[in-house]
Enzyme design. Sequence first.
Site, PDB file in Angstrom:
ATOM      1  N   CYS A 131       0.850  -1.195   0.000  1.00  0.00           N
ATOM      2  CA  CYS A 131       0.000   0.000   0.000  1.00  0.00           C
ATOM      3  C   CYS A 131       0.886   1.245   0.000  1.00  0.00           C
ATOM      4  CB  CYS A 131      -0.936   0.013   1.205  1.00  0.00           C
ATOM      5  SG  CYS A 131      -2.021   1.462   1.225  1.00  0.00           S
ATOM      6  N   CYS A 134      -0.260   4.118   2.310  1.00  0.00           N
ATOM      7  CA  CYS A 134       0.035   3.837   3.715  1.00  0.00           C
ATOM      8  C   CYS A 134       1.534   3.939   3.991  1.00  0.00           C
ATOM      9  CB  CYS A 134      -0.491   2.461   4.100  1.00  0.00           C
ATOM     10  SG  CYS A 134      -2.292   2.308   3.978  1.00  0.00           S
TER      11      CYS A 134
END
EC number: 1.11.1.28
Length: 177
Positions: A131, A134
């Site tokens: 991700c 993230c």
Amino acid sequence: MELEQLLNSVPEYAKDLKLNMGGVLRQTELTEQQAWGTAVACAIAARNPQLRESVLGEAAKHLNEQALFAAKAAASVMGMNNIFYRFRHLSTNPKYGAMPARLRMQVIAKHGSDPIDFELWCLAVSAMNGCGVCVDSHENVLREKGVSEEAVLAAIRIASTIHGLAAILDVEADPIA
């Protein structure tokens, strides 16, 4: 199975991973709690039962109960968040980015461990789960709190080594592969 015993069972073609595991857990850029918490969170995220149990067994010698709880919590909440935020990032529909998550994430604020360590564990799991949003978010928080790029990369070394070991252990456990 003890972690050392598990590492000794790694086949010759993956010897680099075995040797790396010993080194990445002793990196001077990380505290013992940071290194072992990263290992716990990543071993859970890697989803290999042998590796997870071996790392958890060894980590219990290096982490107190609260740090162990927080490392598990980091793996748990990132397992959810990484999918959700990666979807929003990858989707070309801008409406998803404006919609609320509506997912509970209270453990991020209530894990009871060192906030920098928890952030580091979340970063490592986010890297494993791919991700980018993230990864950027956690890396930015860490850098703003004064964590060095060397420490960030040390955590990622642990994540990458554990990810590689989990893949090899999965292959070796499946005679068809």
